[in-house]
Enzyme design. Structure first.
Site, PDB file in Angstrom:
ATOM      1  NE  ARG A  27      -3.525   0.051   2.570  1.00 33.50           N
ATOM      2  CZ  ARG A  27      -4.710   0.062   1.995  1.00 33.50           C
ATOM      3  NH1 ARG A  27      -5.157  -1.028   1.416  1.00 33.50           N
ATOM      4  NH2 ARG A  27      -5.453   1.141   2.002  1.00 33.50           N
ATOM      5  CG  ASN A 100      -5.037   4.724   3.985  1.00 29.08           C
ATOM      6  OD1 ASN A 100      -4.517   5.318   3.046  1.00 29.08           O
ATOM      7  ND2 ASN A 100      -5.885   3.729   3.830  1.00 29.08           N
ATOM      8  CD  GLU A 483      -2.379  -4.785 -17.757  1.00 34.29           C
ATOM      9  OE1 GLU A 483      -2.681  -3.579 -17.734  1.00 34.29           O
ATOM     10  OE2 GLU A 483      -1.958  -5.382 -16.750  1.00 34.29           O
ATOM     11  CE  LYS A 605      -2.501  -5.218  -5.815  1.00 35.96           C
ATOM     12  NZ  LYS A 605      -2.217  -5.478  -7.241  1.00 35.96           N
TER      13      LYS A 605
END
Ligand code: F6R
Length: 610
Positions: A27, A100, A483, A605
């Site tokens: 994260r 956060n 991608e 992430k």
């Protein structure tokens, strides 16, 4: 963005916080810190850099205690530095906070608190939180936090500890995830489930507008006004091992190899026995009547999920004959999108917490659209706010670069296409049957593609020798090229330009120089010859071209330098197979360059800020 971990119980808190934070580093990882309450004192250690730097420091200067909070940061306000790392504390040093999200009105609050005499030591938005708690604290931490919640605007999940009340943690959530783990004589707080799975599987998933008082003996949940809320326990079914590396060098390569299994999981129970229908559980309530009212589909997502959405557009327009627009979530909501009650909005999000995607979902609902979410995280914000939800069942995805989540998003989109087509009568039973049977064979075919791993590892060496590369293809191949190029860019830092093959001659061809690596995707049968012509254009400029084509397309060998063959499937389903060599290429490119594969620079992430 950012990971929060908290513990209260009878065990030593430091190893538990560090273990939890290691599961949350995906994260954010530009700094880390912990605060421990010990013998009536709050002690903080924090350091710029990855968690292991903090761990080294703590080896020399361990923080003993049974109550604490920890944080791993992805910088938003204030550069990565020791002073901007969390936990942050108040003027007295008695209160510590990890956070956060973003406190949007922090400048106003900071100025106001400064005028009241508070001293700030960081550039962060977060630091207003401990000072606000200090300002309102009158012997009751819960009440002080409740007052703080009336002042702050923005998205947040935060945890507070206070040396005057060493037997509790107070936490709150608005628009950023927070999970509470229920133990025996101990309890946990975390931004995501993998952080607490070594200790418990019983959780409360905090909703927006909820706060909790966590003690060793129990957890009480309240709304922001202080009314007690009755929470249901959510029991996590997957175990901690599913979130570990399992013998692989990196999470990313483990997750690439998990893809055949992940596709199977996505499909399990969703295809009828006679193979001609798609069945969704009670989370999807798209009746025939509702579907018949749809005159447009809007697919909205970010990054890799957006690329899955581009595949969805091609597939749904072909199978449903309804206009489908795929949008980047951060663009969608600011262009006053033309959607209404007759629009089906499909949001795709692995984490289910991406701020832009969530905002787009809310905008669509405000305009009366029905929202179907495709997400991997049960209980995520997106899953709770959408009208219909399809879980991708990919299992926890830890590597920052998304692989198995993407492939299961594709599998889910194929299911949605068939589901809607049946209701709209745009695909007859035999066609549906052939399509679904082919879809069910993809896990085995994906396994075959993975067997080419060594060749792709060698190919990666060709790419890493260059700073630029190109990915070309038409139609669905173009969507996958986007991608593939994103994967290469984000983890190996090689510039990769994805181009619609037919568009090259309108500018980008000027960048083709002898030897430059070009990856050409050639799986779309209806435009095969056209793509081959475009490949010849780059070959004529001496590029080094690798083609990805279906088995049997031997003639392509005469045109390109090498070919990666895929087992045959129908063209609409090709993306699920085509992307695998591209993921492996990105992975080995990053390994070859010695980059931190699972934690690429500047990324996180879960992007819970706009
Ligand atoms: C790239 C990647 C990101 C995510 C994007 C959306 O490999 O993982 O581009 O796809 O940040 O995240 P979710 O799907 O969680 O909304």
């Amino acid at each position: 963005m950012c990971g929060i971990m908290g513990y209260i119980g009878s065990k030593e808190v430091e190893p538990i916080l560090l273990d939890g934070l290691s599961k949350l580093e995906y994260r954010g990882y530009d700094s880390a810190g912990i605060a421990v309450v010990k013998e009536g004192k709050v002690k903080i250690e924090k350091k710029e850099g990855k968690l292991k730097i903090l761990e080294e420091r703590l080896k020399a200067k361990s923080l003993k205690g049974n109550v604490g909070i920890g944080h791993t940061r992805w910088a938003t306000h204030g550069s990565p530095s020791d002073k901007n790392s969390h936990p942050h504390s108040d003027c007295s040093g008695k209160i510590a906070v990890v956070h956060n999200g973003i406190i949007e009105n922090y400048l106003y609050l900071r100025e106001w608190l400064q005028s009241e005499g508070h001293n700030f030591t960081s550039e962060t938005d977060t630091e207003v939180l401990p000072h606000l708690v200090e300002h309102y604290y009158q012997g009751n931490l819960q009440e002080a936090v409740q007052k703080v919640l009336t002042k702050v605007e923005g998205s947040f999940a935060f945890a507070v500890c206070c040396e005057d009340e060493p037997d509790k943690l107070v936490v709150a959530r608005q628009d950023s995830p927070l999970v509470l783990g229920l133990g025996d004589g101990e309890n946990f707080v975390a931004s995501d489930i993998p952080a607490i799975l070594n200790y418990t599987r019983d959780t409360y998933i905090l909703d927006d507008g909820q706060m909790a008082v966590v003690t060793a003996d129990g957890i009480e949940v309240f709304d922001f006004k202080g009314n007690e809320v009755d929470k249901k326990i959510f029991r996590v079914k997957w175990d901690a091992a599913a979130a570990e590396k399992g013998g692989y060098d990196h999470f990313m390569i483990k997750e690439i190899h998990e893809q055949p299994k992940a596709i199977r999981e996505t499909l399990t129970g969703r295809i009828s026995e006679n193979k001609s229908s798609v069945l969704f559980d009670e989370n999807v309530a798209l009746t025939k009547e509702r579907v018949s009212r749809i005159d447009k589909i809007a697919i909205v997502a970010c990054g890799t999920a957006y690329h899955a959405g581009l595949v969805g557009k091609y597939v749904m327009e072909k199978t449903l004959h309804i206009p489908v627009e795929t949008d980047i979530a951060s663009e969608f909501r600011y262009r006053d999108p033309l959607i209404n009650k007759r629009t089906l909005m499909i949001v795709i999000s692995q984490s289910g917490e991406t701020a832009d995607t969530l905002a787009a979902l809310r905008e669509a609902k405000r305009k009366g659209a029905r929202v179907l979410a495709i997400t991997n995280v049960v209980g995520s914000s997106v899953s709770r706010e959408a009208d219909d939800v399809i879980y991708t069942w990919a299992g926890p995805e830890i590597a920052v670069a998304s692989t198995k989540a993407y492939i299961t998003q594709l599998a889910s989109l194929y299911l949605v296409a068939v589901y809607l087509a049946e209701k709209l009568g745009t695909m007859d039973a035999q066609v549906r049957k052939n399509f679904l049977q082919e879809l069910e064979q993809l896990p085995e075919k994906a396994e075959l593609v993975l067997q080419d791993e060594e060749r792709i590892q060698k190919l990666a060496k060709e790419f890493v020798a260059w700073d630029d590369s190109f990915f070309i293809g038409r139609s669905l191949d173009y969507a996958v090229a986007l991608e593939g190029s994103l994967k290469l860019k984000e983890i190996s830092y090689i510039h990769a330009e994805a181009y619609a093959a037919g568009e090259l001659k309108h500018g980008t061809l000027a960048l083709i120089v002898p030897g430059i690596p070009v990856m050409a995707l050639v799986t779309q049968e209806d435009i095969y010859e056209k793509t081959v012509s475009n490949i010849k254009e780059v070959k004529a400029r001496d590029a080094f071209v690798t083609a990805i084509a279906f088995e049997g397309r031997k003639e392509i060998e005469k045109v390109v330098d090498q070919v990666i063959y895929l087992p045959r499937t129908t063209t609409l389903l090709a993306p699920i197979l085509t992307v695998i060599p591209l993921q492996l290429l990105a992975y080995y490119g990053a390994v070859e360059r010695g980059e931190d594969v699972d934690k690429p620079r500047n990324l996180a992430k879960s992007v819970t800020v706009e």
